[in-house]
Design an enzyme around this catalytic site. Structure first.
Site, PDB file in Angstrom:
ATOM      1  N   SER A 135       0.884  -1.165   0.000  1.00  0.00           N
ATOM      2  CA  SER A 135       0.000   0.000   0.000  1.00  0.00           C
ATOM      3  C   SER A 135       0.919   1.210   0.000  1.00  0.00           C
ATOM      4  O   SER A 135       2.075   1.124   0.462  1.00  0.00           O
ATOM      5  CB  SER A 135      -0.851   0.020   1.278  1.00  0.00           C
ATOM      6  OG  SER A 135      -1.477   1.279   1.456  1.00  0.00           O
ATOM      7  N   TYR A 148      -2.453  -0.677  10.525  1.00  0.00           N
ATOM      8  CA  TYR A 148      -2.369  -0.809   9.057  1.00  0.00           C
ATOM      9  C   TYR A 148      -1.063  -0.197   8.556  1.00  0.00           C
ATOM     10  O   TYR A 148      -0.318  -0.828   7.805  1.00  0.00           O
ATOM     11  CB  TYR A 148      -3.583  -0.123   8.415  1.00  0.00           C
ATOM     12  CG  TYR A 148      -3.707  -0.379   6.923  1.00  0.00           C
ATOM     13  CD1 TYR A 148      -4.196  -1.596   6.452  1.00  0.00           C
ATOM     14  CD2 TYR A 148      -3.352   0.591   5.985  1.00  0.00           C
ATOM     15  CE1 TYR A 148      -4.316  -1.843   5.085  1.00  0.00           C
ATOM     16  CE2 TYR A 148      -3.474   0.358   4.627  1.00  0.00           C
ATOM     17  CZ  TYR A 148      -3.958  -0.857   4.181  1.00  0.00           C
ATOM     18  OH  TYR A 148      -4.071  -1.104   2.825  1.00  0.00           O
ATOM     19  N   LYS A 152       2.043  -2.468   7.063  1.00  0.00           N
ATOM     20  CA  LYS A 152       2.352  -2.295   5.632  1.00  0.00           C
ATOM     21  C   LYS A 152       3.815  -1.878   5.459  1.00  0.00           C
ATOM     22  O   LYS A 152       4.467  -2.273   4.494  1.00  0.00           O
ATOM     23  CB  LYS A 152       1.391  -1.303   4.981  1.00  0.00           C
ATOM     24  CG  LYS A 152      -0.047  -1.840   4.851  1.00  0.00           C
ATOM     25  CD  LYS A 152      -0.111  -3.046   3.924  1.00  0.00           C
ATOM     26  CE  LYS A 152      -1.542  -3.522   3.683  1.00  0.00           C
ATOM     27  NZ  LYS A 152      -1.613  -4.651   2.722  1.00  0.00           N
TER      28      LYS A 152
END
Ligand SMILES: NC(=O)c1ccc[n+]([C@@H]2O[C@H](COP(=O)([O-])OP(=O)(O)OC[C@H]3O[C@@H](n4cnc5c(N)ncnc54)[C@H](O)[C@@H]3O)[C@@H](O)[C@H]2O)c1
Length: 257
Positions: A135, A148, A152
Site C-alpha cells: 500500500s 495498518y 504495511k
C-alpha cells in the site's frame, strides 16, 4: 517474468476488490489462475467468472498457506507468480491488541510464510515471481490507522529484503503500493481514509492495468498513483517537512470528520 500468458498464478484475497480484478485480468491475459479467499463463496464466484480454480481458505496462517500451496501446485504444476494480496484494515487510531495481531498475521506473516514455502522450489529452478500487495501506507503512512500503517511498512521491508537477497538467483519481487482504490476496504479503514484518499481513488481495473505494466517493466515498486513516488522522495529527503504536512492533514481531518 514479463508477461503472465501461460503462467500458473495464485492470487490471495481474490474474492473481492483488487485481488478479484487481478485474477480476472491475469486470466484474460492467458494465465491459469488459482483464486484464494477466506470467503469461499466469493472465491468460487470469481473463479467461475474468470475460468480459474477456487482455493478457499486462510492465506495467512502457517497451515492455511501450506494447504493453499499444496492445492495450487496440484492444479497448476508450477506456481510461476504468487500474489500475496489478502490484507486487513483493522483498528482506529493506535488499535487494540487484537487489531495488531490480525494485521500482523495477514499483512505481514502471510507473505513471510508463502515466501518460505515457495523459495526452495523457485531457487531450485532459478525462477519465481512474488507480488506483494502492500500500500502507499507502507511507503508513507495512513492517518487514523496505526496497525495498518506499521504492518504495511513491515510488508514493504520484507519484500525489499527478498529482492535484495534473491534477485541474482532468478527471483523477482515487486511491491504493489496504491493509494485509495474503490473497494469495500477503503470505506472501512477510517473516516479520515475516505476524506484523504477518496478524491484520488481509482478503480480496481486501473490497479490491474498498473500491475500488468509493472510486470512488463520489472521494477520493484508498482505505483498505480504515480504521485506516490514524489511523496516517497519527499518523506526521505525532508522527513520533518513531510511529517509537518501529514500533521496538517491530520488536523484538517479532525475538523472535517
Ligand atoms: N482499497 C484500497 O484503498 C487499498 C489501497 C492500498 C492497498 N490495499 C491493499 O490491497 C489488498 C486488497 O484489498 P482490497 O481493497 O481489495 O480489500 P477487499 O476487502 O475488497 O478484499 C480483501 C479480500 O481479502 C480477503 N481476506 C482477508 N483476510 C484473508 C486471509 N487471511 N486469507 C484469505 N483471504 C483473506 C477478504 O475476505 C477479502 O475478500 C490489501 O492488502 C489492502 O491492504 C488496498
Amino acid at each position: 517474468m514479463r508477461s503472465v500468458a501461460g503462467a500458473g498464478v495464485v492470487v490471495t484475497g481474490a474474492g473481492s476488490g483488487i485481488g478479484a480484478a487481478l485474477a480476472r485480468r491475469f486470466a484474460a491475459e492467458g494465465a491459469r489462475v488459482v483464486v484464494n479467499d477466506l470467503d469461499a463463496g466469493a472465491a468460487a464466484r470469481v473463479a467461475q467468472a474468470c475460468g480459474g480454480t477456487a482455493a478457499p481458505g486462510d492465506a495467512a496462517s502457517a497451515d492455511g498457506v501450506a494447504a493453499l500451496l499444496a492445492t495450487a501446485t496440484g492444479v497448476l504444476g508450477e506456481i510461476d507468480l504468487f500474489c500475496a494480496n489478502a490484507g486487513v484494515a483493522r483498528g482506529d487510531g493506535e488499535g487494540s491488541e487484537d487489531d495488531w495481531e490480525a494485521s500482523w498475521q495477514v499483512n505481514v506473516m502471510a507473505h513471510v510464510r508463502a515466501a518460505r514455502l515457495l523459495l526452495p522450489g523457485w531457487l531450485g529452478r532459478g525462477s519465481g515471481h512474488l507480488i506483494c500487495t502492500v500500500s502507499a501506507a507502507g511507503l508513507l503512512t495512513m492517518l487514523g490507522a496505526a496497525p495498518y500503517s506499521a504492518t504495511k511498512h513491515a510488508a514493504l521491508g520484507f519484500a525489499e529484503w527478498l529482492a535484495a537477497t534473491y534477485a541474482h538467483r532468478g527471483i523477482t519481487v515487486q511491491a504493489l503500493c496504491p493509494m485509495g482504490v474503490r473497494t469495500p476496504m477503503l470505506s472501512g479503514i477510517s473516516p479520515a481514509a475516505e476524506l484523504i484518499l477518496g478524491p484520488t481513488a481509482i478503480t480496481t481495473d486501473e490497479v490491474a492495468d498498473a500491475v500488468i505494466a509493472g510486470i512488463a517493466e520489472g521494477g520493484f515498486l508498482i505505483l498505480p498513483h504515480p504521485d506516490v513516488a514524489r511523496m516517497y522522495a519527499g518523506r526521505a529527503t525532508d522527513t520533518d517537512r513531510w511529517l509537518r504536512g501529514m500533521n496538517k492533514l491530520q488536523t484538517q481531518t479532525e475538523t472535517a470528520v
